[in-house]
Motif scaffolding. Structure first.
Motif, mmCIF file in Angstrom:
data_model
loop_
_atom_site.group_PDB
_atom_site.id
_atom_site.type_symbol
_atom_site.label_atom_id
_atom_site.label_comp_id
_atom_site.label_asym_id
_atom_site.label_seq_id
_atom_site.Cartn_x
_atom_site.Cartn_y
_atom_site.Cartn_z
ATOM 1 N N MET A 164 -7.035 -8.384 -15.429
ATOM 2 C CA MET A 164 -7.920 -9.529 -14.952
ATOM 3 C C MET A 164 -7.871 -10.409 -16.103
ATOM 4 S SD MET A 164 -12.167 -9.149 -14.186
ATOM 5 C CE MET A 164 -11.656 -8.436 -12.404
ATOM 6 N N LEU A 165 -7.834 -11.771 -15.607
ATOM 7 C CA LEU A 165 -7.905 -12.795 -16.603
ATOM 8 C C LEU A 165 -9.235 -12.928 -17.296
ATOM 9 C CD1 LEU A 165 -5.734 -15.317 -17.500
ATOM 10 C CD2 LEU A 165 -7.210 -16.687 -15.728
ATOM 11 N N ARG A 166 -9.315 -13.199 -18.518
ATOM 12 C CA ARG A 166 -10.580 -13.246 -19.249
ATOM 13 C C ARG A 166 -10.758 -14.712 -19.743
ATOM 14 N NH1 ARG A 166 -8.372 -8.725 -21.333
ATOM 15 N NH2 ARG A 166 -7.250 -9.858 -23.165
ATOM 16 N N ILE A 167 -12.038 -15.446 -19.146
ATOM 17 C CA ILE A 167 -12.055 -16.779 -19.509
ATOM 18 C C ILE A 167 -13.297 -16.867 -20.302
ATOM 19 C CG2 ILE A 167 -12.488 -18.981 -18.536
ATOM 20 C CD1 ILE A 167 -10.957 -18.153 -15.985
ATOM 21 N N LEU A 168 -13.201 -17.590 -21.433
ATOM 22 C CA LEU A 168 -14.521 -18.165 -22.116
ATOM 23 C C LEU A 168 -14.714 -19.476 -21.645
ATOM 24 C CD1 LEU A 168 -16.565 -17.858 -24.176
ATOM 25 C CD2 LEU A 168 -14.987 -18.537 -25.812
ATOM 26 N N TYR A 169 -15.790 -19.527 -21.038
ATOM 27 C CA TYR A 169 -16.456 -21.060 -20.434
ATOM 28 C C TYR A 169 -17.400 -21.494 -21.313
ATOM 29 C CZ TYR A 169 -17.018 -24.200 -16.517
ATOM 30 O OH TYR A 169 -17.275 -25.342 -15.762
ATOM 31 N N LEU A 170 -17.131 -22.634 -21.952
ATOM 32 C CA LEU A 170 -18.152 -23.289 -22.776
ATOM 33 C C LEU A 170 -18.692 -24.552 -22.019
ATOM 34 C CD1 LEU A 170 -16.300 -22.943 -26.070
ATOM 35 C CD2 LEU A 170 -18.097 -21.682 -25.411
ATOM 36 N N VAL A 171 -20.108 -24.534 -21.953
ATOM 37 C CA VAL A 171 -20.521 -25.748 -21.234
ATOM 38 C C VAL A 171 -22.094 -26.281 -21.900
ATOM 39 C CG1 VAL A 171 -19.999 -24.442 -19.007
ATOM 40 C CG2 VAL A 171 -22.381 -24.412 -19.871
ATOM 41 N N HIS A 172 -21.987 -27.789 -21.346
ATOM 42 C CA HIS A 172 -22.943 -28.385 -22.154
ATOM 43 C C HIS A 172 -24.561 -27.981 -21.443
ATOM 44 C CE1 HIS A 172 -22.214 -30.618 -18.397
ATOM 45 N NE2 HIS A 172 -23.405 -31.109 -18.541
ATOM 46 N N ASN A 173 -24.676 -27.651 -20.368
ATOM 47 C CA ASN A 173 -25.845 -27.298 -19.777
ATOM 48 C C ASN A 173 -25.839 -26.032 -18.844
ATOM 49 O OD1 ASN A 173 -28.371 -27.270 -18.654
ATOM 50 N ND2 ASN A 173 -27.964 -29.309 -17.353
ATOM 51 N N LEU A 174 -26.281 -25.242 -19.376
ATOM 52 C CA LEU A 174 -26.283 -23.656 -18.703
ATOM 53 C C LEU A 174 -27.301 -23.783 -17.408
ATOM 54 C CD1 LEU A 174 -26.646 -21.123 -21.960
ATOM 55 C CD2 LEU A 174 -24.844 -21.459 -20.400
ATOM 56 N N GLU A 185 -14.604 -16.416 -10.948
ATOM 57 C CA GLU A 185 -14.932 -15.212 -10.358
ATOM 58 C C GLU A 185 -14.449 -14.873 -8.955
ATOM 59 O OE1 GLU A 185 -18.957 -14.227 -13.098
ATOM 60 O OE2 GLU A 185 -19.322 -14.270 -11.264
ATOM 61 N N ALA A 186 -14.555 -15.496 -8.152
ATOM 62 C CA ALA A 186 -14.209 -15.121 -6.785
ATOM 63 C C ALA A 186 -12.472 -15.251 -6.818
ATOM 64 C CB ALA A 186 -14.597 -16.266 -5.743
ATOM 65 N N GLY A 187 -11.924 -16.113 -7.793
ATOM 66 C CA GLY A 187 -10.515 -16.289 -7.786
ATOM 67 C C GLY A 187 -10.049 -14.763 -8.486
ATOM 68 N N GLY A 188 -10.787 -14.337 -9.078
ATOM 69 C CA GLY A 188 -10.454 -12.810 -9.628
ATOM 70 C C GLY A 188 -10.311 -12.972 -11.351
ATOM 71 N N ALA A 189 -11.061 -13.770 -12.029
ATOM 72 C CA ALA A 189 -11.378 -13.835 -13.424
ATOM 73 C C ALA A 189 -12.655 -13.054 -13.765
ATOM 74 C CB ALA A 189 -11.324 -15.282 -13.848
ATOM 75 N N ALA A 190 -12.666 -12.743 -15.039
ATOM 76 C CA ALA A 190 -13.910 -12.227 -15.596
ATOM 77 C C ALA A 190 -14.284 -13.380 -16.605
ATOM 78 C CB ALA A 190 -13.579 -11.020 -16.652
ATOM 79 N N VAL A 191 -15.569 -13.966 -16.347
ATOM 80 C CA VAL A 191 -15.890 -15.341 -17.084
ATOM 81 C C VAL A 191 -17.062 -14.808 -18.039
ATOM 82 C CG1 VAL A 191 -16.940 -17.555 -16.801
ATOM 83 C CG2 VAL A 191 -15.359 -16.651 -15.263
ATOM 84 N N THR A 192 -16.848 -15.257 -19.332
ATOM 85 C CA THR A 192 -17.889 -15.156 -20.306
ATOM 86 C C THR A 192 -18.460 -16.695 -20.359
ATOM 87 O OG1 THR A 192 -17.214 -13.567 -21.619
ATOM 88 C CG2 THR A 192 -18.815 -14.839 -22.702
ATOM 89 N N LEU A 193 -19.693 -16.859 -20.049
ATOM 90 C CA LEU A 193 -20.359 -18.134 -20.117
ATOM 91 C C LEU A 193 -20.987 -18.433 -21.393
ATOM 92 C CD1 LEU A 193 -21.056 -20.889 -18.486
ATOM 93 C CD2 LEU A 193 -22.935 -19.821 -17.466
ATOM 94 N N GLY A 202 0.497 -12.369 -13.114
ATOM 95 C CA GLY A 202 0.761 -11.103 -12.506
ATOM 96 C C GLY A 202 -0.571 -10.233 -11.975
ATOM 97 N N GLU A 203 -1.146 -10.054 -13.142
ATOM 98 C CA GLU A 203 -2.404 -9.053 -12.896
ATOM 99 C C GLU A 203 -3.457 -9.917 -11.900
ATOM 100 O OE1 GLU A 203 -4.048 -8.575 -16.859
ATOM 101 O OE2 GLU A 203 -2.686 -7.175 -17.236
ATOM 102 N N VAL A 204 -3.565 -11.119 -12.049
ATOM 103 C CA VAL A 204 -4.554 -11.699 -11.302
ATOM 104 C C VAL A 204 -4.041 -11.758 -9.693
ATOM 105 C CG1 VAL A 204 -5.541 -14.021 -10.505
ATOM 106 C CG2 VAL A 204 -5.551 -13.384 -12.790
ATOM 107 N N LEU A 205 -2.861 -11.922 -9.534
ATOM 108 C CA LEU A 205 -2.003 -11.791 -8.045
ATOM 109 C C LEU A 205 -2.226 -10.529 -7.689
ATOM 110 C CD1 LEU A 205 1.294 -13.806 -8.976
ATOM 111 C CD2 LEU A 205 -0.736 -14.596 -7.393
#
Length: 391
Positions: free
Chosen positions: A1-11, A24-32, A383-386
């Motif tokens: 699973m693709l691991r994404i760190l997502y940095l945002v200006h307004n939670l 997440e619906a696309g198959g990623a694990a997101v840390t916000l 490949g893992e995501v697919l």
């Protein structure tokens, strides 16, 4: 699973949580991770996020100080986070923190710059603007991908000012619909004799010029038109928003709404959608393709756009909507005074008959986004995501 760190200006920004849902619906694990804006709850939808501090809307100097403080404390805040495959910074200050996070994790992680608005300071022609653009080029020098929502941002800013050479992914502000199709709006019938046509202005209410124009127009029209406001006003942009609206006989404010839960109801109550924004006139406002454009068209409402903007170009190419040639009461009268049931239904039918995929992002769009991000991280992650998406 693709691991994404997502940095945002307004939670607390609903658009942030729609993007997380899309990833997440696309198959990623997101840390916000990001900042709390003012006194708003950091993550009102109940999700977990890493808070990096608090910022104030419109206080750019304070935001820079908060970013500097967060950069020094970032290693501690991320100590329990697994090494991500991709880091996304949503706007310029978060791109700076994305660079810092990348260094903390040891480098080599693809950086993605998500830019959905161009701040007016970046467009200043003086030394401040040159310095800001230089900072953006510096922090974006290693970006593997630029995500933005309008071709005008690419054409007139990133390419026009030479700000980025990164590959571009256009990700329009479509309505996110996952699973079963959302309920359609009930169509607002043309008004009966003596009843008004209703113009809906929904979303971020930050444009004083729009409010003044709509107030003057509805007064001049003598009740033939009514304006319905829904969303969150940027009170700092108005002298007295609540008092002004209360004094207007043909404008009513219905408060905030839930997106996407309430979209069908609020758009089903109006005939036209105000897709105009003079907040940064001639700059960001001329280039963006706003959420309300896609939301209104998704529910068959006729958009009103300002000629000479990217929104007007978009609608003209599709022969949709009403274009305002002049930002004045006279201009609005010229555009709308001849409207009747027959002409309105013809306008609405053109919107309703248009390809709905232009307005809605579904699970396929989510997977395409994550697959594009996975390709930055290497073939193994892709490949893992697919495989997971196909499961």
């Amino acid at each position: 699973m693709l691991r994404i760190l997502y940095l945002v200006h307004n939670l607390a920004d609903p658009a942030v949580h729609r993007r997380v849902a899309m990833l997440e619906a696309g198959g990623a694990a997101v840390t916000l991770a990001g900042f709390r804006r003012g006194e708003a709850p950091a993550h009102s939808d109940g999700s977990t996020a890493i808070e990096l501090g608090r910022t104030e809307d419109g206080q750019f100097t304070q935001r820079l100080a908060s970013v500097a403080t967060a950069a020094m404390a970032l290693a501690g805040r991320l100590r329990h986070v697994s090494r991500p495959d991709v880091i996304i910074g949503r706007n310029l200050e978060m791109l700076a923190l994305a660079n810092r996070a990348r260094a903390i994790f040891g480098g080599g992680i693809p950086l993605v710059y998500e830019c959905l608005d161009i701040h007016r300071l970046l467009l200043d022609r003086g030394p401040v603007g040159r310095a800001m653009r230089g900072i953006e080029r510096w922090f974006g020098r290693d970006a593997a991908l630029l995500i933005t929502s309008s071709p005008a941002f690419v054409r007139d800013y990133f390419a026009g000012f030479g700000q980025s050479e990164a590959p571009v992914m256009l990700l329009p502000n479509k309505v996110l619909e996952l699973g079963a199709p959302q309920v359609s709006a009930r169509e607002a019938a043309p008004p009966a004799a003596g009843e008004p046509w209703r113009i809906g202005w929904f979303g971020a209410l930050r444009c004083r010029k729009s409010l003044d124009l709509l107030a003057a127009f509805t007064r001049q029209a003598g009740g033939r038109f009514e304006v319905v406001l829904r969303g969150r006003p940027a009170y700092r942009e108005f002298d007295d928003f609540d008092g002004f609206v209360a004094a207007e006989p043909h404008i009513r404010f219905g408060g905030p709404y839930r997106n996407p839960d309430d979209l069908a109801a609020i758009y089903g109550d109006v005939h036209f959608s105000w897709a105009i924004d003079f907040f940064e006139e001639g700059l960001n406002s001329a280039w963006l393709l706003p959420n309300r454009l896609y939301e209104g068209c998704r529910y068959g409402v006729v958009p009103i756009a300002m000629a000479g903007t990217e929104t007007a170009r978009f609608l003209s190419e599709r022969r949709l909507g009403v274009l305002l040639d002049d930002a004045s009461v006279e201009g609005l009268e010229a555009a709308l005074s001849g409207i009747d049931a027959k002409s309105y239904l013809a306008l609405r039918q053109r919107v309703a008959a248009h390809d709905g995929t232009e307005w809605v992002a579904g699970i396929g769009d989510c997977r395409a986004l994550v697959e594009r991000l996975a390709s930055l991280a290497g073939s193994r992650a892709e490949g893992e995501v697919l495989l997971e998406a196909a499961a």
